[in-house]
Design a protein around this motif. Structure first.
Motif, PDB file in Angstrom:
ATOM      1  N   GLU A   1       0.823  -1.210   0.000  1.00  0.00           N
ATOM      2  CA  GLU A   1       0.000   0.000   0.000  1.00  0.00           C
ATOM      3  C   GLU A   1       0.859   1.263   0.000  1.00  0.00           C
ATOM      4  N   GLN A   2       2.031   1.202   0.643  1.00  0.00           N
ATOM      5  CA  GLN A   2       2.929   2.347   0.704  1.00  0.00           C
ATOM      6  C   GLN A   2       3.810   2.469  -0.542  1.00  0.00           C
ATOM      7  N   SER A   3       3.896   1.411  -1.298  1.00  0.00           N
ATOM      8  CA  SER A   3       4.852   1.346  -2.401  1.00  0.00           C
ATOM      9  C   SER A   3       4.411   2.134  -3.628  1.00  0.00           C
ATOM     10  N   LYS A   4       5.375   2.347  -4.525  1.00  0.00           N
ATOM     11  CA  LYS A   4       5.120   2.972  -5.822  1.00  0.00           C
ATOM     12  C   LYS A   4       5.049   1.929  -6.934  1.00  0.00           C
ATOM     13  N   GLY A   5       5.443   0.708  -6.602  1.00  0.00           N
ATOM     14  CA  GLY A   5       5.409  -0.364  -7.596  1.00  0.00           C
ATOM     15  C   GLY A   5       5.738  -1.690  -6.950  1.00  0.00           C
TER      16      GLY A   5
ATOM     17  N   LEU B   1       4.525  -3.996 -11.879  1.00  0.00           N
ATOM     18  CA  LEU B   1       3.343  -3.138 -11.963  1.00  0.00           C
ATOM     19  C   LEU B   1       3.627  -1.856 -11.194  1.00  0.00           C
ATOM     20  N   VAL B   2       3.192  -0.728 -11.741  1.00  0.00           N
ATOM     21  CA  VAL B   2       3.470   0.580 -11.150  1.00  0.00           C
ATOM     22  C   VAL B   2       2.168   1.254 -10.748  1.00  0.00           C
ATOM     23  N   LYS B   3       2.185   1.879  -9.573  1.00  0.00           N
ATOM     24  CA  LYS B   3       1.005   2.572  -9.075  1.00  0.00           C
ATOM     25  C   LYS B   3       0.972   4.002  -9.622  1.00  0.00           C
ATOM     26  N   GLY B   4      -0.156   4.398 -10.190  1.00  0.00           N
ATOM     27  CA  GLY B   4      -0.298   5.739 -10.742  1.00  0.00           C
ATOM     28  C   GLY B   4      -0.628   6.763  -9.661  1.00  0.00           C
ATOM     29  N   SER B   5      -0.634   8.028 -10.041  1.00  0.00           N
ATOM     30  CA  SER B   5      -0.940   9.100  -9.097  1.00  0.00           C
ATOM     31  C   SER B   5      -2.368   9.001  -8.569  1.00  0.00           C
TER      32      SER B   5
ATOM     33  N   GLU C   1       9.328 -17.924  -4.142  1.00  0.00           N
ATOM     34  CA  GLU C   1       8.347 -16.988  -4.674  1.00  0.00           C
ATOM     35  C   GLU C   1       8.680 -15.650  -4.027  1.00  0.00           C
ATOM     36  N   VAL C   2       8.869 -14.622  -4.826  1.00  0.00           N
ATOM     37  CA  VAL C   2       9.352 -13.354  -4.284  1.00  0.00           C
ATOM     38  C   VAL C   2       8.458 -12.205  -4.743  1.00  0.00           C
ATOM     39  N   VAL C   3       8.138 -11.319  -3.800  1.00  0.00           N
ATOM     40  CA  VAL C   3       7.461 -10.067  -4.117  1.00  0.00           C
ATOM     41  C   VAL C   3       8.354  -8.927  -3.630  1.00  0.00           C
ATOM     42  N   PHE C   4       8.785  -8.075  -4.550  1.00  0.00           N
ATOM     43  CA  PHE C   4       9.580  -6.903  -4.212  1.00  0.00           C
ATOM     44  C   PHE C   4       8.657  -5.689  -4.188  1.00  0.00           C
ATOM     45  N   THR C   5       8.704  -4.908  -3.126  1.00  0.00           N
ATOM     46  CA  THR C   5       7.938  -3.663  -3.081  1.00  0.00           C
ATOM     47  C   THR C   5       8.892  -2.492  -3.312  1.00  0.00           C
ATOM     48  N   LEU C   6       8.578  -1.669  -4.286  1.00  0.00           N
ATOM     49  CA  LEU C   6       9.404  -0.513  -4.651  1.00  0.00           C
ATOM     50  C   LEU C   6       8.859   0.693  -3.890  1.00  0.00           C
ATOM     51  N   MET C   7       9.657   1.203  -2.954  1.00  0.00           N
ATOM     52  CA  MET C   7       9.138   2.145  -1.981  1.00  0.00           C
ATOM     53  C   MET C   7       9.197   3.614  -2.398  1.00  0.00           C
ATOM     54  N   ASN C   8       9.819   3.923  -3.501  1.00  0.00           N
ATOM     55  CA  ASN C   8       9.866   5.319  -3.945  1.00  0.00           C
ATOM     56  C   ASN C   8       9.877   5.389  -5.464  1.00  0.00           C
TER      57      ASN C   8
ATOM     58  N   VAL D   1      11.365   3.003  -9.041  1.00  0.00           N
ATOM     59  CA  VAL D   1      10.574   2.667 -10.233  1.00  0.00           C
ATOM     60  C   VAL D   1      11.268   3.168 -11.489  1.00  0.00           C
ATOM     61  N   GLU D   2      11.682   4.413 -11.476  1.00  0.00           N
ATOM     62  CA  GLU D   2      12.309   5.009 -12.653  1.00  0.00           C
ATOM     63  C   GLU D   2      13.657   4.373 -12.971  1.00  0.00           C
ATOM     64  N   ALA D   3      14.404   3.982 -11.938  1.00  0.00           N
ATOM     65  CA  ALA D   3      15.693   3.332 -12.166  1.00  0.00           C
ATOM     66  C   ALA D   3      15.515   2.006 -12.898  1.00  0.00           C
TER      67      ALA D   3
END
Length: 233
Positions: free
Chosen positions: A67-71, A95-99, A126-133, A137-139
């Motif tokens: 929920e806190q992540s950007k992707g 998958l990326v979260k939109g504005s 089985e792995v889930v990575f949360t992208l926090m900023n 995502v852009e990197a």
């Protein structure tokens, strides 16, 4: 007679070439169709992995971090193994979260790494990575990145026994939630590199589908991914 043979020969070559092409074309179509089928299967497996981990009390923090992540990057099967020389690899979806809070369609990636050291055994995760900023995502979208070098990575413990007060460290780019089967001594996600799975992106969406066009610009969509998107908090 000689003149007629010289005219017939090029025609025979053309007909032979056309016959060869007619034989190869189904193979090309089969390869493309197989890639599309594999991509759809990967999306389905990613949804299954996500739902299973979200519903598992051992990974109670995954929902909060998502929920806190950007992707999110989901890899339903990361295979790792070796004796002295080891390696790991697996394909997954980003998958990326939109504005507006909605999730994009999935872009396809492959995670791969190799290492040398004291390690023995095998492991399937089985792995889930949360992208926090947004920077994380852009990197990932801008280039092939390496965990631990280009982006900071925290790997557990986020399973059973984690205190409810545990919160995300804003200095960490990515958190990894992993469920493993097997035994592996040594090694981690550090140094693992992420590559775009171009064949899956093009077969699932069509020619020209890039991860950025899929996830940020949202030019490409596929209704097949709706259940996966709906499974994300």
């Amino acid at each position: 007679m000689i003149k007629s043979l010289s005219q017939a020969l090029p025609l025979a070559k053309i007909m032979s070439l056309a016959f060869i092409i007619s034989l190869l074309s189904p193979l090309t179509l089969l390869t493309s169709a197989q890639a599309a089928s594999d991509a759809e299967e990967l999306v389905g497996e990613s949804r299954y992995t996500l739902e299973k981990m979200l519903n598992n009390p051992d990974y109670a923090k995954l929902k909060e971090f998502t929920e806190q992540s950007k992707g999110v990057l989901i890899i339903p099967q990361l295979v790792k193994g070796g004796f002295i020389v080891g390696g790991e690899g697996g394909s997954g979806v980003l998958l990326v979260k939109g504005s507006d809070g909605t999730w994009s369609n999935p872009a396809f990636y492959t995670l791969a790494a190799g290492s040398i050291g004291l390690q023995i055994g095998g492991e399937v995760s089985e792995v889930v990575f949360t992208l926090m900023n947004q920077g994380a995502v852009e990197a990932i979208l801008d280039s092939e990145i390496k965990f631990g070098a280009d982006l900071s990575l925290a790997v557990g413990p986020f399973g059973a026994g984690v205190e409810a007060s545990t919160t995300a460290n804003l200095d960490v780019d990515i958190y990894a939630f992993s469920s493993s089967v097997g035994l592996f001594g040594g090694g981690a996600f550090e140094g693992a590199k992420l590559f775009t799975r171009e064949s899956y992106n093009s077969s699932y969406y069509g020619a020209g589908a890039t991860p950025k066009a899929i996830t940020l610009e949202r030019v490409y969509t596929n209704p097949h991914s709706e259940k996966l998107r709906a499974a994300l908090p």
